[in-house]
Motif scaffolding. Structure first.
Motif, short mmCIF file in Angstrom:
data_model
loop_
_atom_site.label_atom_id
_atom_site.label_comp_id
_atom_site.label_asym_id
_atom_site.label_seq_id
_atom_site.Cartn_x
_atom_site.Cartn_y
_atom_site.Cartn_z
N TYR A 168 86.29 -30.44 23.01
CA TYR A 168 85.29 -31.47 22.74
C TYR A 168 84.30 -31.01 21.66
CZ TYR A 168 81.68 -28.90 25.30
OH TYR A 168 80.76 -27.96 25.69
N LEU A 169 84.19 -29.68 21.48
CA LEU A 169 83.28 -29.14 20.46
C LEU A 169 83.73 -29.50 19.05
CD1 LEU A 169 82.55 -25.62 21.98
CD2 LEU A 169 81.00 -27.58 21.87
N ASN A 170 84.97 -29.96 18.89
CA ASN A 170 85.43 -30.43 17.58
C ASN A 170 84.83 -31.77 17.22
OD1 ASN A 170 87.00 -28.18 17.75
ND2 ASN A 170 88.96 -29.22 17.56
N TYR A 171 84.21 -32.43 18.20
CA TYR A 171 83.72 -33.79 17.97
C TYR A 171 82.21 -33.92 18.14
CZ TYR A 171 88.69 -34.53 18.96
OH TYR A 171 90.06 -34.44 18.97
N VAL A 172 81.63 -33.20 19.11
CA VAL A 172 80.22 -33.39 19.43
C VAL A 172 79.54 -32.04 19.62
CG1 VAL A 172 80.64 -35.64 20.54
CG2 VAL A 172 80.68 -33.54 21.91
N LYS A 173 78.21 -32.05 19.68
CA LYS A 173 77.46 -30.83 19.89
C LYS A 173 77.48 -30.43 21.36
CE LYS A 173 73.05 -31.16 19.28
NZ LYS A 173 71.74 -31.47 18.69
N PRO A 174 77.29 -29.15 21.67
CA PRO A 174 77.38 -28.68 23.07
C PRO A 174 76.39 -29.35 24.00
CG PRO A 174 77.44 -26.83 21.55
CD PRO A 174 77.10 -28.03 20.72
N LEU A 214 78.30 -20.11 -0.04
CA LEU A 214 78.53 -19.93 1.39
C LEU A 214 78.15 -21.24 2.05
CD1 LEU A 214 79.35 -17.65 3.43
CD2 LEU A 214 76.91 -17.43 3.92
N GLY A 215 79.08 -21.82 2.84
CA GLY A 215 78.84 -23.14 3.41
C GLY A 215 78.94 -23.16 4.92
N ARG A 216 78.42 -24.22 5.49
CA ARG A 216 78.50 -24.45 6.94
C ARG A 216 78.42 -25.95 7.18
NH1 ARG A 216 77.42 -20.53 11.20
NH2 ARG A 216 78.70 -21.36 12.89
N VAL A 217 79.27 -26.47 8.05
CA VAL A 217 79.22 -27.88 8.42
C VAL A 217 78.17 -28.05 9.51
CG1 VAL A 217 80.48 -29.83 9.38
CG2 VAL A 217 81.62 -28.28 7.78
N VAL A 218 77.23 -28.96 9.28
CA VAL A 218 76.11 -29.18 10.19
C VAL A 218 76.25 -30.56 10.81
CG1 VAL A 218 73.60 -29.22 10.42
CG2 VAL A 218 74.66 -27.76 8.69
N ILE A 219 76.12 -30.64 12.13
CA ILE A 219 76.12 -31.94 12.79
C ILE A 219 74.84 -32.08 13.61
CG2 ILE A 219 78.64 -31.99 12.88
CD1 ILE A 219 78.52 -31.45 15.84
N VAL A 220 74.34 -33.31 13.65
CA VAL A 220 73.15 -33.61 14.44
C VAL A 220 73.55 -34.06 15.83
CG1 VAL A 220 71.11 -35.07 14.61
CG2 VAL A 220 71.85 -34.20 12.37
N CYS A 221 74.53 -34.95 15.90
CA CYS A 221 75.00 -35.47 17.19
C CYS A 221 76.49 -35.23 17.35
CB CYS A 221 74.68 -36.96 17.28
SG CYS A 221 75.47 -37.81 18.67
N CYS A 222 77.26 -35.70 16.38
CA CYS A 222 78.71 -35.63 16.49
C CYS A 222 79.32 -35.48 15.10
CB CYS A 222 79.26 -36.88 17.19
SG CYS A 222 78.78 -38.41 16.37
N ALA A 223 80.64 -35.37 15.06
CA ALA A 223 81.32 -35.14 13.78
C ALA A 223 81.13 -36.30 12.81
CB ALA A 223 82.81 -34.91 14.04
N ALA A 224 80.79 -37.47 13.31
CA ALA A 224 80.61 -38.63 12.43
C ALA A 224 79.43 -38.45 11.48
CB ALA A 224 80.43 -39.90 13.26
N ASP A 225 78.43 -37.65 11.86
CA ASP A 225 77.27 -37.46 10.99
C ASP A 225 77.29 -36.09 10.30
OD1 ASP A 225 76.30 -35.52 12.81
OD2 ASP A 225 75.22 -37.06 13.94
N ALA A 226 78.46 -35.45 10.26
CA ALA A 226 78.55 -34.10 9.70
C ALA A 226 78.20 -34.08 8.21
CB ALA A 226 79.96 -33.56 9.90
N GLN A 227 77.46 -33.06 7.82
CA GLN A 227 77.14 -32.83 6.42
C GLN A 227 77.34 -31.36 6.09
OE1 GLN A 227 73.27 -34.28 5.34
NE2 GLN A 227 73.96 -36.39 5.23
N LEU A 228 77.51 -31.11 4.79
CA LEU A 228 77.77 -29.76 4.33
C LEU A 228 76.49 -29.12 3.82
CD1 LEU A 228 79.76 -27.49 3.59
CD2 LEU A 228 80.07 -28.64 1.38
N ALA A 229 76.10 -27.99 4.44
CA ALA A 229 74.98 -27.19 3.94
C ALA A 229 75.57 -25.98 3.22
CB ALA A 229 74.09 -26.73 5.10
N ARG A 230 74.94 -25.60 2.10
CA ARG A 230 75.50 -24.52 1.30
C ARG A 230 74.41 -23.71 0.63
NH1 ARG A 230 79.31 -27.99 -2.21
NH2 ARG A 230 79.96 -25.99 -3.05
#
Length: 251
Positions: free
Chosen positions: A26-32, A177-193
């Protein structure tokens, strides 16, 4: 779709959710932090699905004239056949295939290609951030580093070596150097670099895209500018390849 199929779909959705919770996918879709809500949702779906299936089985067992339903269903099917095959119950059962596959065929978490690019931001309001953890090179999350570089009025990053983890991102100007950041779930994912430079840059360039790295270095003061979307630059001191973490998202 018949009522029996609807009940089975409901039960399968609940069971698929429960399997993902047990396996941790489930961690592939939403935050813990959403785990308690997912547990509650899975329990409710399974209970409702089981209750509906049991109710239908009891109703079928208590039907005094089961042939009536069969005859009625036959007539209904016969009529629908002559009306242009309007009813095709087997199509509804195809819905069960993707639902069942979700529990066993899990898409990988989003990487740089699946996340949205860092959104354009206005000049952030500068405010004091808490001091960095003690130590010669404390571990700081990549998103926090980006925020501190752009908005920390205390300039807590200046002159401090820190340790970051993320994946390599090659581009025309070098490597980030990058990291995918999510606030709630994968639908709002953004790339921080973070842009990389300094004596360790060549070592970072030697790794292909999507290689997970631990990088020690210092953020270049004043490098987070509006012209580049407030992406800071780090002067790299050392680079170490690491295993891909189980949970690749940052929050």
């Amino acid at each position: 779709m018949s009522r029996g199929t609807q009940n089975l779909v409901l039960l399968l959705v609940g069971l698929s959710t429960a399997v993902m919770l047990v396996k941790g996918t489930y961690l592939n879709y939403v935050k813990p932090g959403l785990l308690p809500w997912l547990i509650a949702a899975a329990a409710v779906l399974v209970i409702l699905g089981l209750a509906a299936v049991v109710r239908d089985l009891r109703h079928a067992a208590g039907d005094p004239d089961p042939g009536h339903d069969e005859h009625e269903g036959h007539d209904s099917h016969h009529d629908s056949h002559h009306d242009g095959h309007r009813h095709q119950p087997w199509l509804a059962w195809l819905l069960l295939i993707p639902i069942a596959m979700v529990a066993f065929v899990v898409p990988p978490p989003l990487d740089a290609r699946g996340a949205s690019p860092q959104a354009a931001v206005s000049t952030p309001h500068r405010r004091p951030f808490p001091p960095l953890p003690p130590g010669p090179a404390p571990v700081v999350s990549l998103p926090e580093t980006v925020m501190r570089a752009a908005a920390d009025s205390t300039n807590s990053l200046d002159g401090r070596s820190i340790t970051l983890t993320g994946f390599s991102l090659h581009h025309a100007g070098g490597v980030d150097l990058g990291r995918v950041v999510i606030v709630c779930c994968a639908a709002d994912a953004q790339l921080a670099r973070i842009h990389l430079t300094g004596p360790g840059l060549d070592a970072a360039k030697g790794f292909p895209d999507d290689t997970w790295l631990r990088i020690l270095g210092q953020i270049v003061p004043g490098s987070a500018q509006a012209v580049d979307g407030f992406i800071p630059t780090m002067s790299v001191e050392s680079v170490t390849q690491i295993d891909k973490p189980k949970n690749t998202y940052a929050y």
